[in-house]
Each structure stands twice: as structure tokens, then as C-alpha cells.
Enzyme design. Structure first.
Site, PDB file in Angstrom:
ATOM      1  N   GLU A  49      -9.571  19.803   1.554  1.00  0.00           N
ATOM      2  CA  GLU A  49     -10.225  18.525   1.305  1.00  0.00           C
ATOM      3  C   GLU A  49      -9.907  17.597   2.470  1.00  0.00           C
ATOM      4  O   GLU A  49      -8.731  17.357   2.776  1.00  0.00           O
ATOM      5  CB  GLU A  49      -9.718  17.924  -0.010  1.00  0.00           C
ATOM      6  CG  GLU A  49     -10.418  16.654  -0.423  1.00  0.00           C
ATOM      7  CD  GLU A  49      -9.880  16.094  -1.740  1.00  0.00           C
ATOM      8  OE1 GLU A  49     -10.164  14.929  -2.031  1.00  0.00           O
ATOM      9  OE2 GLU A  49      -9.168  16.831  -2.451  1.00  0.00           O
ATOM     10  N   ASP A  60      -7.257   5.208  -4.251  1.00  0.00           N
ATOM     11  CA  ASP A  60      -6.069   5.812  -3.661  1.00  0.00           C
ATOM     12  C   ASP A  60      -4.869   4.887  -3.683  1.00  0.00           C
ATOM     13  O   ASP A  60      -4.987   3.665  -3.583  1.00  0.00           O
ATOM     14  CB  ASP A  60      -6.371   6.227  -2.216  1.00  0.00           C
ATOM     15  CG  ASP A  60      -7.384   7.355  -2.154  1.00  0.00           C
ATOM     16  OD1 ASP A  60      -7.091   8.411  -2.735  1.00  0.00           O
ATOM     17  OD2 ASP A  60      -8.448   7.178  -1.552  1.00  0.00           O
TER      18      ASP A  60
END
Length: 277
Positions: A49, A60
């Protein structure tokens, strides 16, 4: 068959799940990031990824936020990220690559143009964290035309009706967000995961990868055996950050330390295998 489907099929035949490590493009610089990218498969990555640095990565935690800012400071652009994938593909035509990011830069780039360029570079799938299925039509057709999988996220709080709707618009694999909150802040228990994954399986035939809180080899082994794969991100970026010098530059330890960590995760995942359904 797509690279993603082929890889999960091969791993299922081996009787184990996938290790999916995360790489933030251009962190801390393009050369170091590309070196790490190229070396990940040999270290044990089954899929990779790749984060597309963005200035407001709202899903995040602080570790990935810091990595994104380092990537932007180093000059990351979508064109640059796709060029990195194309460089990776010169030596590796088998490992699936998934781009993870946010919709704003892709919209600015142009959905159709982005999908065409991503596919040409060798990208296999896209995760756009802040693009809900209700608004996903803007990229669905261009992605399908380009042969790109759109990977959807579901969470412990996703109701059954919503789960079916989200997964009706998914391909490649399902990303199960194992915690309520942002990346890298805490971890779900094996008990919680074992209770949650069957509900997701009942709604899809796609493989399921668990992320957002997988940090240790033991957790990666649990996640990949309960589901079909484990995504490991923040802990790898934290290790990378620890190796940087006072000016935030890579040192001789940067790539080897991260690869060693991936190796340990991969060993645990391979040893765990998968639980029979």
C-alpha cells in the site's frame, strides 16, 4: 485475473493470509522511498500500500501525518508517485500495488486521467478514504475502464444495511478498519476481530484485510489468520522516522531497519497460516 485477485487466490492456496505493509511515497525523499519500495517484496510483502502524501490526512494519526508532511516537503506530487510505481514495475510485475490517499488531489488531477495514468504506471487498486460510495460514481467508471479495483473501508460501527451498500461498490478486497478512530493510536483485540469478521464475510465474497492498529508480529499474525490479510502502517513509519538524522534525512539505517521489521512481520504471518472457515 487482476494482480490483487491472483495474489489472494495464491495465498489462500498456501493456507495463509497476506502481509500488506504501507509506504509513504517520498518519505523522507524519493530515492530512499523507492529503494524501500523495491525491496519490500523480498522482505516479505505480499501486497504493498503506497500512500499519496496529502496536507490534511484526516483519517490518519500523527505518525502518518508526519510522514505525509515529510513526503510533501521532499516534493511529492501525484505525477511523482505514479512515476515511482512505474519505476517499481520495471523490476516487479507480480506484487499488487494499492494507492491510498484522499480525494482532493485526485479530483484536481482529473478522475479519468488519474485512473488511466495509474493503470499505465502499474497500479492495481485505489483507496480514497474520504470518498463515500454515495459520491463514488465520479471514479467508478474510469476505474473500471482502467482495470483498477476500488477498495472500500468498513468499520466496527458500520450497520448491516450500510455494510451491504458499501460492499456492493467494492472490488479487490475489503479494508476492515479494526478500531474507531484514526490510524496508529490503538489496537483491536483478537476476540473483537474474531467476532467482527464473520459479519463482513456474510456480506461479501471479497478477501478482507485488517488495518488501523496492527503493529506487532503477533497482531499481524492474528489479523491475517482471522481475516485474509493484515495492513501494517504506522509502526513501520515510526521506525523509519527513528532512523532519520536531526535534519530529517535518511541514514544508512533507514532502509535496513524498516525491511528487518517487515521481515519479522512476514515471518509471523507465514507461521500463523489461516484458520479454517
Amino acid at each position: 485475473m487482476s494482480r490483487i485477485a491472483a495474489r489472494f487466490k495464491a495465498l489462500a492456496a498456501e493456507g495463509r493470509g497476506a502481509l500488506i505493509p504501507y509506504l509513504e511515497a517520498y518519505d523522507p525523499d524519493r530515492a530512499t522511498s523507492l529503494e524501500l519500495f523495491r525491496a519490500m517484496p523480498a522482505a516479505g510483502a505480499d501486497l504493498i500500500e503506497v500512500g499519496m502524501p496529502f496536507s490534511d490526512p484526516s483519517a490518519d494519526g500523527p505518525v502518518i501525518q508526519a510522514a505525509a508532511l515529510r513526503g510533501l516537503k521532499a516534493g511529492a506530487t501525484l505525477v511523482g508517485v505514479l512515476d515511482m510505481v512505474a519505476e517499481f514495475r520495471k523490476d516487479n510485475d507480480e506484487t499488487p500495488v494499492i494507492l491510498m490517499g484522499y480525494v482532493n488531489p485526485v479530483e484536481a488531477y482529473g478522475y479519468e486521467r488519474f485512473c488511466k495514468d495509474a493503470a499505465a504506471a502499474g497500479v492495481d487498486g485505489l483507496i480514497l478514504v474520504d470518498l463515500p460510495p454515495e459520491e463514488g460514481a465520479v471514479i467508478a467508471a474510469p476505474a473500471q475502464a482502467a482495470g483498477l479495483d476500488i477498495i472500500r473501508l468498513v468499520a466496527p460501527t458500520t450497520p448491516d444495511a450500510r455494510l451491504e451498500y458499501v460492499l456492493a461498490h467494492a472490488s479487490g478486497f475489503v479494508y476492515y478498519v479494526s478500531i474507531v478512530g484514526i490510524t496508529g493510536t490503538r489496537s483491536a483485540s483478537a476476540h473483537d476481530l474474531a467476532g467482527a469478521i464473520p459479519r463482513v464475510r456474510a456480506a461479501t465474497d471479497l478477501p478482507i484485510a485488517i488495518g488501523f492498529g496492527v503493529r506487532t508480529p503477533e497482531q499481524a499474525a492474528q489479523a491475517s489468520s482471522i481475516a485474509d490479510g493484515a495492513v501494517v502502517a504506522s509502526v513501520l513509519l515510526a521506525t523509519l522516522a527513528e532512523t532519520l538524522d536531526e535534519q530529517g534525512r535518511a541514514t544508512p539505517q533507514t532502509v535496513p531497519r524498516v525491511l528487518e521489521q517487515i521481515g519479522g512481520l512476514a515471518q509471523a504471518v507465514r507461521a500463523a497460516g489461516q484458520k479454517p472457515e
